[in-house]
Design an enzyme around this catalytic site. Structure first.
Site, mmCIF file in Angstrom:
data_model
loop_
_atom_site.group_PDB
_atom_site.id
_atom_site.type_symbol
_atom_site.label_atom_id
_atom_site.label_comp_id
_atom_site.label_asym_id
_atom_site.label_seq_id
_atom_site.Cartn_x
_atom_site.Cartn_y
_atom_site.Cartn_z
ATOM 1 N N SER A 1 17.999 44.274 15.908
ATOM 2 C CA SER A 1 19.363 44.921 16.653
ATOM 3 C C SER A 1 20.620 44.839 15.691
ATOM 4 C CB SER A 1 19.602 44.021 17.925
ATOM 5 O OG SER A 1 20.551 42.984 17.604
ATOM 6 N N LYS A 2 21.480 45.696 16.056
ATOM 7 C CA LYS A 2 22.654 45.974 15.127
ATOM 8 C C LYS A 2 23.285 44.884 15.203
ATOM 9 C CE LYS A 2 22.418 51.094 15.698
ATOM 10 N NZ LYS A 2 22.810 51.987 16.798
ATOM 11 N N ARG A 3 23.356 43.877 16.141
ATOM 12 C CA ARG A 3 24.273 42.840 16.345
ATOM 13 C C ARG A 3 24.112 41.885 15.030
ATOM 14 N NH1 ARG A 3 23.101 38.785 19.487
ATOM 15 N NH2 ARG A 3 21.197 39.646 19.791
ATOM 16 N N ARG A 4 22.939 41.944 14.288
ATOM 17 C CA ARG A 4 22.933 41.020 13.246
ATOM 18 C C ARG A 4 22.731 41.557 11.751
ATOM 19 N NH1 ARG A 4 20.449 35.881 13.752
ATOM 20 N NH2 ARG A 4 20.494 35.303 15.869
#
Length: 492
Positions: A261-264
């Site tokens: 995911s983009k969060r990381r």
RNA sequence: GUCCCCAUCGUCUAGUGGCCUAGGAUGACUCCCUUUCACGGAGUAGACACCGGUUCGAAUCCGGUUGGGGACGCCA
């Protein structure tokens, strides 16, 4: 059985940049095609009108090109032409074809119009969950007469076309290229939708029709599609079409073992490009997420991978995308580059950062990049190093305060500045710099880090960094003097 | 919840019944090189999830347990 031509495809939906997971799917298909002398097709799955954009399609194509994964058939990046004789390759331009097949399925009783409302569907779903059953659609319209259903439709009642699956009471056996035998009970899925109420076909349906019509021989795709494969097998069977061979590769996971995911951090190829990764490095890294070199090599070219690629070496379990290892790999590729190549690749990043460099000639550029090469992990790191050479960006870093507080620092720097002043010429050779350093040492009696660290602070504003004897010859006298006096001034 | 998939060092993986007191890479740590930081070199620690079975012999085959993931959409 006749030897079928190997034809594989990558079928992205244009809803954003190319994800590294998608890139890996594309890569494995590409490798398989090239290794087998087959064809690699790009097909665009844009039946989700709301999310698909022309802009995204361009981005995906440019990401694929950046990676060097060239396709034999499909849309081209100018947006006008398509290559290949099985087109169109955009699903949005193939609507008539799907409609014909849907009509066929309706006619032979393998599909039906369903008029259930969202509310009815939800109630049924809740009921099945409460009973501990699979929450699959069981429609009262399943056995309606086709003509009657069409009348209903004409009267304006919204309906979808569903595939009739309830009567198929058997196991479907898939001989997966990477997983071996996979057994799906037919009730694993419900009566899934083929055509939406607005007439648009959905993924599972288009995919089968296209794979069949485009003569796709092997489907290599991510594991998340495994349940779809059952639906698709049902459609192939209903149409009496021959199955392609399937191979479901592992998922690319984040550090927390979830889908990336983009969060990381970066997840798209474009982001990695912007962060200064080389396509060769990203490709090499991603190749190893689920495939291994027969001789356990870690660094190898695309060409070599094509020669060696074999689906037998595809690994079935999920792989964590280790950004640290990717960085290491990128640094290996960076170091293998010639100074000229590395400079060419770094320069755009320097321009983007608006850096003013002390010299503009190529010779200086190449010898400076040679210095920074062993320090760089990404091209963006080059910006950090060249920033140190830009006077307008010079600043005394907080880490320098300890050095500045040392007792001999002031004398050392005064002497350093004095010697710079009397130096003849605007630039320094390594020998000239060493000579100056030696004189400072003799005159002030400072040695070891008492000598070197103050000078380093006076050159780059911090106590750690590149060797000065390499750095100073890349700089100008004016610049060094300016920096020295700035640091000296801060001591008062 | 239901179904499906997966299971070797922290991470990527090698391993297809004896070559395994489990190999490589990365990361961590130590030392060397270096008058700093890196680079480079040498080394150390670190894994077959568990329980049964099959077999003379199991990381490898089978069953179960546990854990993780995926899917259950008029998304793809």
């Amino acid at each position: 059985m006749s030897q079928k031509k190997i034809r594989v495809r990558f079928a992205p939906s244009p809803t954003g940049y190319l994800h590294v997971g998608g890139a890996r799917s594309a890569l494995y298909n590409y490798l398989f095609a090239r290794n087998q002398g087959g064809e690699f097709i790009l097909r665009i799955e844009d039946t989700d009108v709301a999310r698909s954009t022309e802009e995204s399609l361009k981005m995906v194509m440019s990401d694929l090109k950046w990676l060097g994964l060239n396709w034999d058939e499909g849309p081209q990046s100018d947006g006008q032409t398509e290559i290949g004789s099985y087109g169109p390759y955009k699903q949005s331009e193939r609507l008539d074809i799907y409609l014909d097949v849907a009509e066929e399925l309706l006619k032979i009783g393998k599909a039906y119009y369903c008029f259930m409302t969202d509310e009815e569907l939800e109630i049924q779903r809740q009921k099945f969950i409460a009973e501990g059953k699979n929450p699959h659609v069981s429609s009262p319209y399943e056995n309606w007469d086709l003509e009657k259903a069409k009348q209903e439709l004409k009267s304006g009642r919204p309906g979808v076309v569903r595939f009739k699956s309830q009567h198929l009471k058997k196991d479907y056996i898939l001989n997966d290229l990477v997983r071996g035998e996979v057994r799906f009970p037919s009730d694993m899925v419900g009566d899934f939708v083929l055509l939406r109420s607005d007439g648009m076909p959905v993924y599972n349906f288009c995919c089968v029709v296209d794979d069949h019509l485009m003569k796709i021989s092997h489907v290599l795709r991510a594991e998340e599609h495994l349940p779809n494969t059952l639906r698709q097998m049902m459609i192939y069977e209903a149409m009496s079409w021959e199955f392609p061979l399937f191979g479901h590769i592992s998922l690319v996971l984040d550090e927390d073992r979830q889908k990336m995911s983009k969060r990381r951090g970066a997840t798209s190829c474009f982001q990695f490009k912007e962060e200064g990764y080389l396509p060769e490095a990203l490709l090499n890294f991603v190749t190893l997420l689920g495939w291994s070199h027969p001789e356990q090599k870690e660094i190898f070219s695309l060409e070599e991978t094509i020669q060696l690629f074999n689906v037998n070496r595809l690994h079935p379990s999920g792989a964590v995308f280790d950004r640290v290892k990717l960085k290491w790999m990128n640094s290996q590729y960076l170091r293998a580059l010639s100074n000229e190549d590395l400079w060419k690749k770094t320069e755009p990043f320097l321009k983007a950062a608006n850096l003013k460099l002390p010299y503009e000639d190529k010779q200086w550029a190449f010898s400076s990049i040679a210095v920074f090469k062993t320090y760089m992990e990404t091209l963006v790191d080059g910006v950090t190093f060249y920033t140190a050479l830009d006077d307008s960006k010079f600043e005394i870093k907080p880490e320098a305060s300890e050095v500045l507080a040392w007792e001999p620092t002031k004398v050392v720097l005064s002497e350093w500045a004095e010697l710079l002043k009397v130096h003849v010429g605007e630039s320094f050779t390594e020998a000239e710099f060493l000579k100056i350093q030696e004189v400072v040492k003799v005159k002030t009696g400072a040695k070891g880090k008492n000598l070197f660290q103050p000078i380093r602070v006076a050159v780059i504003g911090q106590p750690h960094g590149t060797e000065l004897k390499i750095l100073v010859p890349l700089m100008t006298k004016t610049s060094l003097l300016k920096r020295a006096s700035q640091v000296l001034a801060s001591l008062k």
